[in-house]
Write a protein that holds these residues in place. Sequence first.
Motif, short mmCIF file in Angstrom:
data_model
loop_
_atom_site.label_atom_id
_atom_site.label_comp_id
_atom_site.label_asym_id
_atom_site.label_seq_id
_atom_site.Cartn_x
_atom_site.Cartn_y
_atom_site.Cartn_z
N PRO A 272 36.69 64.50 19.36
CA PRO A 272 35.90 63.28 19.16
C PRO A 272 34.55 63.37 19.86
O PRO A 272 34.38 64.16 20.78
N LEU A 273 33.63 62.55 19.41
CA LEU A 273 32.32 62.42 20.05
C LEU A 273 32.10 60.93 20.30
O LEU A 273 31.82 60.16 19.38
N ILE A 274 32.28 60.54 21.55
CA ILE A 274 32.18 59.15 21.98
C ILE A 274 31.05 59.07 23.01
O ILE A 274 31.05 59.82 23.99
N ALA A 275 30.09 58.18 22.80
CA ALA A 275 28.94 58.13 23.71
C ALA A 275 28.28 56.76 23.67
O ALA A 275 28.33 56.07 22.66
N ARG A 276 27.63 56.40 24.78
CA ARG A 276 27.03 55.06 24.86
C ARG A 276 25.79 54.93 23.99
O ARG A 276 25.41 53.82 23.62
N ASP A 277 25.15 56.08 23.64
CA ASP A 277 23.95 56.03 22.79
C ASP A 277 23.71 57.41 22.19
O ASP A 277 24.41 58.39 22.51
N THR A 278 22.71 57.50 21.31
CA THR A 278 22.42 58.75 20.62
C THR A 278 22.02 59.86 21.58
O THR A 278 22.43 61.01 21.42
N ALA A 279 21.21 59.53 22.58
CA ALA A 279 20.78 60.55 23.53
C ALA A 279 21.97 61.19 24.23
O ALA A 279 22.02 62.42 24.42
N THR A 280 22.94 60.38 24.62
CA THR A 280 24.13 60.91 25.27
C THR A 280 24.93 61.78 24.31
O THR A 280 25.43 62.85 24.69
N ALA A 281 25.05 61.35 23.06
CA ALA A 281 25.76 62.15 22.05
C ALA A 281 25.07 63.49 21.86
O ALA A 281 25.73 64.55 21.76
N GLN A 282 23.75 63.50 21.79
CA GLN A 282 23.01 64.75 21.62
C GLN A 282 23.24 65.68 22.80
O GLN A 282 23.44 66.90 22.62
N ALA A 283 23.20 65.15 24.00
CA ALA A 283 23.40 65.98 25.19
C ALA A 283 24.79 66.60 25.21
O ALA A 283 24.98 67.76 25.59
N LEU A 284 25.79 65.84 24.80
CA LEU A 284 27.15 66.35 24.75
C LEU A 284 27.26 67.48 23.72
O LEU A 284 27.87 68.53 23.99
N VAL A 285 26.68 67.29 22.55
CA VAL A 285 26.72 68.34 21.52
C VAL A 285 26.01 69.60 22.01
O VAL A 285 26.52 70.72 21.84
N ALA A 286 24.85 69.45 22.63
CA ALA A 286 24.10 70.61 23.12
C ALA A 286 24.90 71.37 24.17
O ALA A 286 24.91 72.62 24.18
N SER A 287 25.59 70.65 25.04
CA SER A 287 26.41 71.30 26.07
C SER A 287 27.55 72.09 25.43
O SER A 287 27.84 73.22 25.83
N LEU A 288 28.19 71.51 24.43
CA LEU A 288 29.27 72.22 23.74
C LEU A 288 28.73 73.42 22.96
O LEU A 288 29.38 74.47 22.91
N ALA A 289 27.55 73.28 22.38
CA ALA A 289 26.95 74.40 21.65
C ALA A 289 26.66 75.57 22.58
O ALA A 289 26.84 76.75 22.22
N GLU A 290 26.20 75.27 23.79
CA GLU A 290 25.92 76.33 24.76
C GLU A 290 27.19 77.09 25.13
O GLU A 290 27.15 78.29 25.42
N ALA A 291 28.33 76.39 25.12
CA ALA A 291 29.59 77.00 25.52
C ALA A 291 30.26 77.76 24.37
O ALA A 291 31.20 78.53 24.60
N SER A 292 29.80 77.56 23.14
CA SER A 292 30.47 78.11 21.96
C SER A 292 29.77 79.36 21.45
O SER A 292 28.54 79.47 21.49
N ASP A 293 30.57 80.28 20.93
CA ASP A 293 30.02 81.46 20.27
C ASP A 293 30.26 81.42 18.77
O ASP A 293 30.17 82.43 18.08
N ARG A 294 30.56 80.23 18.25
CA ARG A 294 30.89 80.07 16.83
C ARG A 294 29.94 79.07 16.16
O ARG A 294 29.30 78.28 16.84
N PRO A 295 29.92 79.07 14.83
CA PRO A 295 29.25 77.96 14.13
C PRO A 295 29.94 76.64 14.49
O PRO A 295 31.15 76.62 14.78
N LEU A 296 29.18 75.57 14.48
CA LEU A 296 29.72 74.25 14.79
C LEU A 296 29.94 73.46 13.50
O LEU A 296 29.22 73.65 12.51
N ARG A 297 30.92 72.56 13.55
CA ARG A 297 31.15 71.65 12.43
C ARG A 297 31.51 70.30 13.00
O ARG A 297 32.20 70.20 14.02
N THR A 298 31.03 69.24 12.37
CA THR A 298 31.39 67.90 12.80
C THR A 298 31.19 66.93 11.65
O THR A 298 30.57 67.27 10.63
#
Length: 287
Positions: A211-237
Amino acid sequence: MPISPAALAQLPVRRLGPADLLACADLSENRGWLREEHKWELLLTAGTGYGIDDPEGEGLLACSVVTSYGPGLAAIGMVLVAERYARRGVGRRLMRYVLEETGETPLTLYATANGQPLYEGLGFTEIARAEMVKGRFSFSAPAPDVTVRPATAEDLQDVLRLDREIFGLDRTPLITRLPAFADHLRVAVDGGVITGFAAAWPNMDTHVIGPLIARDTATAQALVASLAEASDRPLRTDIELRHTALLGWLKENGLNTIITNAVMVRSIPDLPGDADRRFAPLTVAAG
């Protein structure tokens, strides 16, 4: 010799469990979907599966999964009918059985364009649309300066409280499975308070963010970017179309539209919780 419509209508529906995982994955593959065995394992342990066995011994003829959130809501997902039995009323028959089993419980599901007419005929109405996006995250558009860190065991109760506030119902049985189910779990923090969380879980060659739960868009973007940095795969959501800023930012960062689905409900006018802070489901199969 093909099974007659009358015979099809008499085939028993049974409960599915973890032992049916490979049969469910085979049925997914039969319909041109990914096998998604990791997701099937979650759904069959956290939810209730229903299936019809092929009388000719060819595995499952049809299946679906219901994920319950108590009397306030249940989600229907993974409604599949084997290609050899397509367009013969099997999907409607299975759905009617599931509706009988769920009784008065309000329901939700994500519908493809092909499936939407069936669900409309069963009393579901469209309340929103969601876009599945996928691709290699490019980091072309920067993420906002929001503190994000890996989640710890000490965060669990705060995550559950935030999720219940925003999702609108208690989904503890799913959220508590995230540390084992996901490869990466992140929380956003402001002044020591958790303001969002997100997971990236493996699905074939991708990482699904949800899930992606966040108080606002900026927080959601930061969470996605952090997960992208940790991943070596294409992302899907899967993001509801109302979140235009997040979708635009994801596309700037290399994710492309795969399909758009209808978010549908039955017996309620809308989903509980706060749609403005609910950015992506854990999986569309679980609502």
